[in-house]
Design a protein around this motif. Structure first.
Motif, PDB file in Angstrom:
ATOM      1  N   ARG A   1       0.833  -1.207   0.000  1.00 52.36           N
ATOM      2  CA  ARG A   1       0.000   0.000   0.000  1.00 52.36           C
ATOM      3  C   ARG A   1       0.865   1.253   0.000  1.00 52.36           C
TER       4      ARG A   1
ATOM      5  N   VAL B   1       0.413   5.716   0.285  1.00 52.96           N
ATOM      6  CA  VAL B   1      -0.397   6.909   0.509  1.00 52.96           C
ATOM      7  C   VAL B   1       0.253   8.043  -0.266  1.00 52.96           C
TER       8      VAL B   1
ATOM      9  N   PHE C   1       0.489   9.236   8.667  1.00 49.99           N
ATOM     10  CA  PHE C   1       0.253   8.042   7.855  1.00 49.99           C
ATOM     11  C   PHE C   1       1.400   7.042   7.991  1.00 49.99           C
ATOM     12  N   HIS C   2       2.610   7.533   8.100  1.00 48.80           N
ATOM     13  CA  HIS C   2       3.761   6.644   8.289  1.00 48.80           C
ATOM     14  C   HIS C   2       3.622   5.880   9.609  1.00 48.80           C
TER      15      HIS C   2
ATOM     16  N   ILE D   1       0.215  12.106  -0.750  1.00 50.17           N
ATOM     17  CA  ILE D   1      -0.228  13.373  -0.166  1.00 50.17           C
ATOM     18  C   ILE D   1       0.288  14.483  -1.065  1.00 50.17           C
TER      19      ILE D   1
ATOM     20  N   CYS E   1      -0.900  -0.250  12.035  1.00 47.78           N
ATOM     21  CA  CYS E   1      -1.813  -1.166  11.338  1.00 47.78           C
ATOM     22  C   CYS E   1      -1.116  -2.478  11.015  1.00 47.78           C
TER      23      CYS E   1
ATOM     24  N   LEU F   1       0.755   5.379  11.278  1.00 43.61           N
ATOM     25  CA  LEU F   1      -0.426   4.514  11.186  1.00 43.61           C
ATOM     26  C   LEU F   1      -0.108   3.225  10.446  1.00 43.61           C
ATOM     27  N   ALA F   2       0.702   3.309   9.419  1.00 41.27           N
ATOM     28  CA  ALA F   2       1.067   2.103   8.664  1.00 41.27           C
ATOM     29  C   ALA F   2       1.789   1.117   9.563  1.00 41.27           C
TER      30      ALA F   2
ATOM     31  N   LYS G   1       0.910  15.308   8.313  1.00 41.97           N
ATOM     32  CA  LYS G   1       0.088  14.260   7.691  1.00 41.97           C
ATOM     33  C   LYS G   1       0.957  13.091   7.200  1.00 41.97           C
TER      34      LYS G   1
END
Length: 96
Positions: free
Chosen positions: A41, A43, A63-64, A45, A70, A66-67, A59
């Motif tokens: 995956r 992302v 996301f970094h 931006i 997750c 969160l990856a 942001k």
């Protein structure tokens, strides 16, 4: 928080990519920050006109992070599901 994110962005391992916009003599520049763990995956931006990647550092960092979170949760869930599957003789319990 934004200042810490900008500092993080300036030091995190990344690749710089260059591309020429189709039909224009406009050089595009992007920083690629690979995920901390292997993933399929990505992302994207975009900061928009008259802004900078540094303005989006919070942001990008979010996301970094969160990856990574997750990935850990997915790995734990897969291990749990595998244990449930083994315990039910090959049947997956739909409540997990």
């Amino acid at each position: 928080m934004q200042q810490r994110a900008r500092q993080w962005l300036s030091t995190v391992p990344k690749e710089t990519w260059h591309e020429t916009a189709a039909g224009a003599k406009l050089r595009l520049v992007a920083d690629y920050v690979p995920a901390a763990k292997p993933t399929t995956r990505t992302v994207v931006i975009a900061h928009g006109y008259m802004n900078t990647k540094e303005s989006q550092a919070d942001k990008i960092r979010l996301f970094h992070q969160l990856a990574t979170t997750c990935w850990r949760q997915t790995t734990a869930a897969m291990a749990s599901r595998k244990a449930t599957t083994s315990a039910t003789a090959g049947r997956i319990d739909s409540t997990t």
